[in-house]
Design a protein around this motif. Structure first.
Motif: not given
Ligand code: ADP
Length: 317
Positions: A226-234, A264-269, A275-288
């Motif tokens: 699981t990743l935990t994220a806090e988007p900076a924008g909308d 998903e099980d087969r996904a590479d974190p 890919a998440c970072l490419a979707m817009g700015p974040v305050r933080m994102i990390e592996r839980s």
């Protein structure tokens, strides 16, 4: 690496209570091992058997290659039941314990004052033990366990009854003693205490072992993916974009206003994170990380009678 403590199928029963059952363990030399489990799990009983205070009904047990009784000078032990010689002065008490363990007075005197300074009780040699607060007495008892500079240190619930400042101090002292090469085993029913400092975890529940591994291996094995994220924008547009990334199973809100991105099980974190970072700015994102509390609950939840167990036992863990 040699094993410092070795238990093979050890069992102990008190009347109708099977306190410890078929317990096998190996604590490697030089490790800092947390011995965890809820109240009544059998931790103190195991430690007392390791210390040769009580005898197992079954099994085999060796400490530093033999019997603890013949190796007491090389072992430091803080029992769960605390007790000092109340009328004795602190310096006298520590000197007495140190000499019992074979250290000469000339070595002891400076060692005692140095250690009293380290535990924030400088110059308290002449105070009577009974004049000290409970927390201070506990710190003095910790010194009594290590004043002879043992190579193996066994602490039964060393943090219980300490305020956060003293708990942090003890945490630092234990970590230092470990960094200097000593093997340390300590029990606690507060799982997250161990999480911050151990390199090895043994978890028991109702006398049997449910987990025994290095902390890193445990983290890998119970990786929540699981990743935990806090988007900076909308937030909502970001959430929608992230939900569409290949490998993302579901995106939910956590209690602290952040988003939890379950993979998903087969996904590479790492790939999903980029890919998440490419979707817009974040305050933080990390592996839980899974907490040891979650690991414990997931391990005991499958046991047959978990539904009959008092809630506070699980909550206590
Ligand atoms: P923990 O240290 O994990 O809290 P203990 O080893 O103290 O657990 O206790 C394990 C179980 O054995 C508990 O059910 C406890 O009541 C029982 N027990 C421990 N010591 C004794 C004893 N001397 N006599 C009878 N029962 C005991």
């Amino acid at each position: 690496m040699n094993d410092c403590i070795e238990l093979e199928s050890v069992g102990k029963r008190f009347g109708r209570t099977q306190a410890v059952e078929d317990l096998s363990l190996r604590i490697p030399m030089g490790s800092l091992c947390g011995f965890l489990g809820p109240n009544g799990a059998g931790k103190s009983t195991t430690i007392r058997m390791i210390m040769s205070i009580i005898r197992p009904d079954q099994g085999r047990l060796t400490v530093l290659g033999g019997d603890a009784i013949n190796r007491k000078d090389r072992i430091g032990y803080l029992p769960e039941e605390r007790g000092l010689y109340r009328r004795m002065r602190v310096g006298e008490y520590l000197g007495y314990i140190g000499r019992l363990k074979g250290v000469d007075s000339r070595t002891l005197r400076p060692r005692i004052s140095e250690w009293l300074e380290r535990i924030d009780l400088p110059g308290s040699e002449r105070s009577r033990c009974e004049e000290l607060s409970k927390g201070m007495q506990q710190k003095v008892q910790f010194l009594a366990a290590i004043i002879h500079d043992p190579e193996l240190i066994i602490l039964d619930e060393p943090f219980s009854g300490l305020d956060p400042v003293n708990a942090q101090l003890l945490n630092e002292l234990i970590s230092e003693l470990h960094a200097e090469g000593r093997t340390i085993l300590f029990s606690t029913h507060v799982l997250h205490q161990a999480e911050r400092m151990c390199d090895r975890i043994v978890l028991i529940d109702r006398g049997t072992k449910v987990l025994d591994d290095g902390l890193e291996e445990i983290r890998r094995r119970f990786d929540p993916r699981t990743l935990t994220a806090e988007p900076a924008g909308d937030r909502e547009p970001w959430r929608r974009s992230v939900t569409g990334i290949p490998g993302v199973a579901v995106v939910t809100d956590d209690d602290e206003g952040r988003l939890r991105i379950r993979l998903e099980d087969r996904a590479d974190p790492d790939e999903v994170m980029s890919a998440c970072l490419a979707m817009g700015p974040v305050r933080m994102i990390e592996r839980s990380r899974t907490s040891l509390d979650e690991v414990f609950v997931s391990l005991v939840a499958g046991r047959d009678d978990v539904a009959d167990r008092p809630e506070e036992v699980l909550a206590d863990a």
